[in-house]
Design a protein around this motif. Structure first.
Motif, PDB file in Angstrom:
ATOM      1  N   ALA A 485       0.815  -1.215   0.000  1.00  0.00           N
ATOM      2  CA  ALA A 485       0.000   0.000   0.000  1.00  0.00           C
ATOM      3  C   ALA A 485       0.847   1.262   0.000  1.00  0.00           C
ATOM      4  N   VAL A 486       2.075   1.171   0.544  1.00  0.00           N
ATOM      5  CA  VAL A 486       2.942   2.346   0.688  1.00  0.00           C
ATOM      6  C   VAL A 486       4.358   1.953   0.317  1.00  0.00           C
ATOM      7  N   ILE A 487       5.039   2.810  -0.425  1.00  0.00           N
ATOM      8  CA  ILE A 487       6.467   2.643  -0.693  1.00  0.00           C
ATOM      9  C   ILE A 487       7.171   3.858  -0.109  1.00  0.00           C
ATOM     10  N   GLY A 488       8.092   3.633   0.833  1.00  0.00           N
ATOM     11  CA  GLY A 488       8.764   4.740   1.496  1.00  0.00           C
ATOM     12  C   GLY A 488      10.260   4.559   1.529  1.00  0.00           C
ATOM     13  N   ALA A 489      10.931   5.631   2.002  1.00  0.00           N
ATOM     14  CA  ALA A 489      12.389   5.595   2.076  1.00  0.00           C
ATOM     15  C   ALA A 489      12.873   5.154   3.446  1.00  0.00           C
ATOM     16  N   GLY A 490      12.083   5.421   4.496  1.00  0.00           N
ATOM     17  CA  GLY A 490      12.514   5.086   5.855  1.00  0.00           C
ATOM     18  C   GLY A 490      11.441   4.318   6.609  1.00  0.00           C
ATOM     19  N   LEU A 491      11.866   3.565   7.632  1.00  0.00           N
ATOM     20  CA  LEU A 491      10.932   2.753   8.406  1.00  0.00           C
ATOM     21  C   LEU A 491       9.927   3.598   9.176  1.00  0.00           C
ATOM     22  N   PRO A 492      10.342   4.654   9.913  1.00  0.00           N
ATOM     23  CA  PRO A 492       9.363   5.412  10.715  1.00  0.00           C
ATOM     24  C   PRO A 492       8.275   6.063   9.858  1.00  0.00           C
ATOM     25  N   GLU A 493       8.687   6.741   8.778  1.00  0.00           N
ATOM     26  CA  GLU A 493       7.701   7.437   7.951  1.00  0.00           C
ATOM     27  C   GLU A 493       6.734   6.459   7.284  1.00  0.00           C
ATOM     28  N   THR A 494       7.284   5.344   6.813  1.00  0.00           N
ATOM     29  CA  THR A 494       6.420   4.353   6.157  1.00  0.00           C
ATOM     30  C   THR A 494       5.454   3.731   7.155  1.00  0.00           C
ATOM     31  N   ALA A 495       5.934   3.468   8.379  1.00  0.00           N
ATOM     32  CA  ALA A 495       5.070   2.893   9.411  1.00  0.00           C
ATOM     33  C   ALA A 495       3.933   3.833   9.755  1.00  0.00           C
ATOM     34  N   GLU A 496       4.214   5.125   9.846  1.00  0.00           N
ATOM     35  CA  GLU A 496       3.168   6.096  10.160  1.00  0.00           C
ATOM     36  C   GLU A 496       2.139   6.159   9.025  1.00  0.00           C
ATOM     37  N   ASP A 520      13.834   0.572  20.109  1.00  0.00           N
ATOM     38  CA  ASP A 520      12.655   0.864  20.929  1.00  0.00           C
ATOM     39  C   ASP A 520      12.104   2.255  20.635  1.00  0.00           C
ATOM     40  N   ALA A 521      12.982   3.145  20.148  1.00  0.00           N
ATOM     41  CA  ALA A 521      12.540   4.510  19.866  1.00  0.00           C
ATOM     42  C   ALA A 521      11.433   4.528  18.810  1.00  0.00           C
ATOM     43  N   LEU A 522      11.464   3.575  17.887  1.00  0.00           N
ATOM     44  CA  LEU A 522      10.409   3.539  16.868  1.00  0.00           C
ATOM     45  C   LEU A 522       9.067   3.209  17.516  1.00  0.00           C
ATOM     46  N   ALA A 523       9.059   2.293  18.465  1.00  0.00           N
ATOM     47  CA  ALA A 523       7.813   1.952  19.149  1.00  0.00           C
ATOM     48  C   ALA A 523       7.260   3.169  19.876  1.00  0.00           C
ATOM     49  N   ALA A 524       8.146   3.911  20.553  1.00  0.00           N
ATOM     50  CA  ALA A 524       7.703   5.106  21.272  1.00  0.00           C
ATOM     51  C   ALA A 524       7.134   6.144  20.291  1.00  0.00           C
ATOM     52  N   ARG A 525       7.785   6.287  19.136  1.00  0.00           N
ATOM     53  CA  ARG A 525       7.306   7.251  18.140  1.00  0.00           C
ATOM     54  C   ARG A 525       5.937   6.843  17.604  1.00  0.00           C
ATOM     55  N   LEU A 526       5.756   5.577  17.330  1.00  0.00           N
ATOM     56  CA  LEU A 526       4.480   5.134  16.781  1.00  0.00           C
ATOM     57  C   LEU A 526       3.363   5.190  17.820  1.00  0.00           C
ATOM     58  N   GLU A 527       3.695   4.874  19.088  1.00  0.00           N
ATOM     59  CA  GLU A 527       2.691   4.993  20.153  1.00  0.00           C
ATOM     60  C   GLU A 527       2.229   6.446  20.287  1.00  0.00           C
ATOM     61  N   ALA A 528       3.195   7.391  20.207  1.00  0.00           N
ATOM     62  CA  ALA A 528       2.842   8.808  20.299  1.00  0.00           C
ATOM     63  C   ALA A 528       2.008   9.233  19.097  1.00  0.00           C
ATOM     64  N   TYR A 529       2.339   8.693  17.925  1.00  0.00           N
ATOM     65  CA  TYR A 529       1.586   9.020  16.713  1.00  0.00           C
ATOM     66  C   TYR A 529       0.131   8.575  16.843  1.00  0.00           C
ATOM     67  N   VAL A 530      -0.070   7.364  17.357  1.00  0.00           N
ATOM     68  CA  VAL A 530      -1.437   6.863  17.531  1.00  0.00           C
ATOM     69  C   VAL A 530      -2.180   7.688  18.561  1.00  0.00           C
ATOM     70  N   GLN A 531      -1.527   7.986  19.690  1.00  0.00           N
ATOM     71  CA  GLN A 531      -2.191   8.730  20.763  1.00  0.00           C
ATOM     72  C   GLN A 531      -2.565  10.141  20.314  1.00  0.00           C
ATOM     73  N   HIS A 532      -1.704  10.745  19.494  1.00  0.00           N
ATOM     74  CA  HIS A 532      -1.966  12.111  19.047  1.00  0.00           C
ATOM     75  C   HIS A 532      -3.183  12.182  18.128  1.00  0.00           C
ATOM     76  N   GLY A 533      -3.327  11.222  17.248  1.00  0.00           N
ATOM     77  CA  GLY A 533      -4.423  11.294  16.282  1.00  0.00           C
ATOM     78  C   GLY A 533      -5.649  10.491  16.650  1.00  0.00           C
ATOM     79  N   HIS A 534      -5.499   9.560  17.599  1.00  0.00           N
ATOM     80  CA  HIS A 534      -6.615   8.664  17.939  1.00  0.00           C
ATOM     81  C   HIS A 534      -6.596   8.431  19.452  1.00  0.00           C
ATOM     82  N   LEU A 535      -7.190   9.354  20.202  1.00  0.00           N
ATOM     83  CA  LEU A 535      -7.105   9.322  21.663  1.00  0.00           C
ATOM     84  C   LEU A 535      -7.732   8.075  22.266  1.00  0.00           C
ATOM     85  N   ALA A 536      -8.736   7.509  21.617  1.00  0.00           N
ATOM     86  CA  ALA A 536      -9.453   6.362  22.202  1.00  0.00           C
ATOM     87  C   ALA A 536      -8.822   5.027  21.850  1.00  0.00           C
ATOM     88  N   VAL A 537      -7.708   5.032  21.102  1.00  0.00           N
ATOM     89  CA  VAL A 537      -7.073   3.795  20.660  1.00  0.00           C
ATOM     90  C   VAL A 537      -5.888   3.460  21.562  1.00  0.00           C
TER      91      VAL A 537
END
Length: 556
Positions: A485-496, A520-537
């Motif tokens: 579904a997505v082609i990206g250059a880096g893991l964090p951006e593609t994961a988001e 582990d920093a990627l997990a923290a970044r993705l958790e923050a990304y989810v919390q920022h855009g989807h508070l109930a998730v």
């Protein structure tokens, strides 16, 4: 499919009927044979090993009859010749042989095939069958490094001698294959009854030889196929000699090597001769059967790695199976649980996670999906009356279905939940209720898996066309439900970007499974990304461990 029990002349149909009847007889006697298994190792699996070996042989024979046979050149179906049928039967036993007893049975069938496979079909010849059974016994003795009397070999030898005597006594013109088969069966039964007096371990336990018991069942099926008459009695079961039974572990169980190693080997005869000498120095219970550059190797050792390495030196070993006898004995003695879950996962961390949840995990390495025997073995190790199987990948569904079908034939109730990712398996495990009804549990687990969208991040190995466009080697690919579904250059951006698409249709829980090299920093970044855009998730994170993908994502 069952076939008419006879009478048959010595032809391909007789071989098919023999196979069907032998498989049924071993299925009936399986648990009884397991229960009397004390030599060479009291691991209570001889009946199971013989049954699985016969099942593999029967499957190969069924495929031979499905055609077109080798002698048909126009592509149409037809009945195979006696030679084609008996060779298919022996080959199926060779590639599916299990344990010491199954390996010897495979060589016995090969000996039969070496004689019958060289003869035309339709001959109702007692002397021909007698020669085949004699050749079978000879080849079986030669395949075992150190033959021991009072075992399956003794029973095979007695059957061959009785068959030869019957063929000679009646004369070549009068002796029928049915006459010889009956003599072989009766000779085997008499020899089986004598085994407790020949082998101390059997005498102490008060039982006949388990492998010999299975061979009697196979020979009884042969007589029935050729004569149409059912054997007078089932093979001897349980205690075979009078007097008190010694329930202490026998000496063979207390001592001896700790591991059983079995593998198929592609190698020439000269290399196999050297392999025999090497393995004989490493352990005991050495049996090497086969020929024409394909062999089944069985040995008991303390160093399984050395046994496998010896195979690598000789040729190409594959379908390697290593069993620790302590685990086998504990399994044999433990009572069956009511229900268990078997989950296929890619990643050692995920395997540990499934184990903590009470599931039997099957580790799938990249590019090495587990085959049907591996899945069937996992179902058996679960030691349950009911099993829920989670294949974890779309390309494993056929293998999972085949393993489930074979397990059902063993009396185990199996349901396959069509999970296509490990995160779907985790979702199913989360709602698993071992105390509820089987049907309700399967429905709940299936619903949980089906309600979980799955994503995966991978690194492209080469330039290729995808559903999201052309990717280059090194690009990060974001897959959703199996499609790029997505082609990206880096893991964090593609994961988001993948998370944004997956959460676009809603969700309550995000599961992240990190690969071994993902920080582990990627997990923290993705958790923050989810919390920022989807508070109930909510978000949960696990480590996939070695062999896992860089990142797995589940959205429930």
């Amino acid at each position: 499919m069952a076939h008419e029990p006879g009478p048959h002349t010595l032809d391909a149909e007789a071989v098919r009927t023999w196979s069907s009847l032998a498989l049924a007889a071993l299925g009936r006697a399986r648990e009884d044979i397991d229960a009397i298994n004390v030599y060479p190792v009291a691991d209570a699996d001889t009946g199971t090993n013989l049954y699985l070996t016969a099942e593999s042989a029967d499957r190969a024979l069924t495929e031979a009859f499905a055609g077109p046979p080798a002698h048909v050149t126009d592509g149409t179906a037809g009945t195979p010749t006696l030679s084609e049928a008996v060779r298919a039967y022996a080959h199926g036993a060779l590639i599916g042989a299990r344990g010491n007893s199954g390996t010897i049975l495979a060589q016995l069938l090969r000996g039969v095939a070496d004689v019958l496979g060289a003869e035309p079909a339709g001959r109702d010849g007692g002397p021909l069958l007698a020669s085949a059974l004699t050749k079978a016994a000879e080849e079986a003795y030669e395949a075992v490094a150190h033959p021991v009397e009072g075992t399956m070999l003794t029973v095979a030898g007695a059957a061959a001698r009785a068959a030869a005597a019957a063929g000679a006594a009646a004369g070549a013109a009068a002796a029928t294959a049915a006459d010889v088969a009956r003599a072989a069966y009766e000779g085997a039964r008499a020899a089986l009854a004598d085994t407790p007096g020949q082998l101390a371990a059997l005498g102490r336990a008060g039982v006949v030889d388990a492998g010999g018991c299975g061979l009697v069942a196979v020979l009884g099926a042969l007589w029935q196929a050729l004569s149409g008459q059912e054997p007078e009695a089932e093979p001897a079961r349980g205690r075979a000699v009078p007097g008190p039974r010694d329930d202490r572990p026998c000496a063979e169980e207390l001592g001896g090597p700790a591991y059983e190693v079995v593998y198929l080997l592609e190698a020439g005869e000269e290399a196999v001769g050297e392999l025999r000498a090497t393995l004989d120095g490493l352990g005991d219970s050495l049996v090497v059967v086969g020929g024409e550059d394909l062999w089944n190797v069985h040995v008991h050792v303390d160093d399984p790695g050395a046994a496998v390495e010896a195979g690598v030196v000789a040729g190409r070993p594959y379908r390697i199976r290593i069993t620790h006898f302590g685990d086998e004995r504990r399994l044999a003695r433990a009572p069956r649980v009511q229900r268990a879950v078997v989950a296929v996962v890619q990643g050692e961390g995920l395997a540990g996670l499934c184990g903590e949840a009470g599931a039997t995990a099957v580790l799938a390495r990249p590019g090495e999906p587990p085959a049907v025997p591996v899945l069937l073995d996992a179902i058996r190790r679960a030691h349950a009356r009911e099993v829920v199987l989670l294949p974890g990948a779309a390309d494993l569904r056929a293998a999972a279905a085949a393993a489930a079908e074979q397990a059902r034939a063993d009396g185990v109730r199996v349901a396959v939940i069509p999970t296509r990712s490990a995160v779907q398996g985790l979702a199913a495990l989360a709602v698993h209720d071992p105390d509820g009804s089987f049907d309700e549990d399967v429905v709940a687990m299936t619903a949980a898996a089906g309600a979980t969208r799955y994503g995966e991040l991978a690194v492209a190995e080469r330039q290729s066309f995808t559903s999201a466009g052309i990717c280059q080697a090194g690009d990060v690919l974001g897959l959703i439900d199996g499609d790029v579904a997505v082609i990206g250059a880096g893991l964090p951006e593609t994961a988001e970007a993948v998370l944004a698409r997956m959460l676009g249709s809603g969700g309550e829980l995000v599961t992240l499974v990190l690969g071994p090299e993902v920080p582990d920093a990627l997990a923290a970044r993705l958790e923050a990304y989810v919390q920022h855009g989807h508070l109930a998730v909510d978000t949960v994170t696990y480590r996939g461990g070695r062999y896992s993908a860089p990142l797995l994502i589940g959205v429930e």
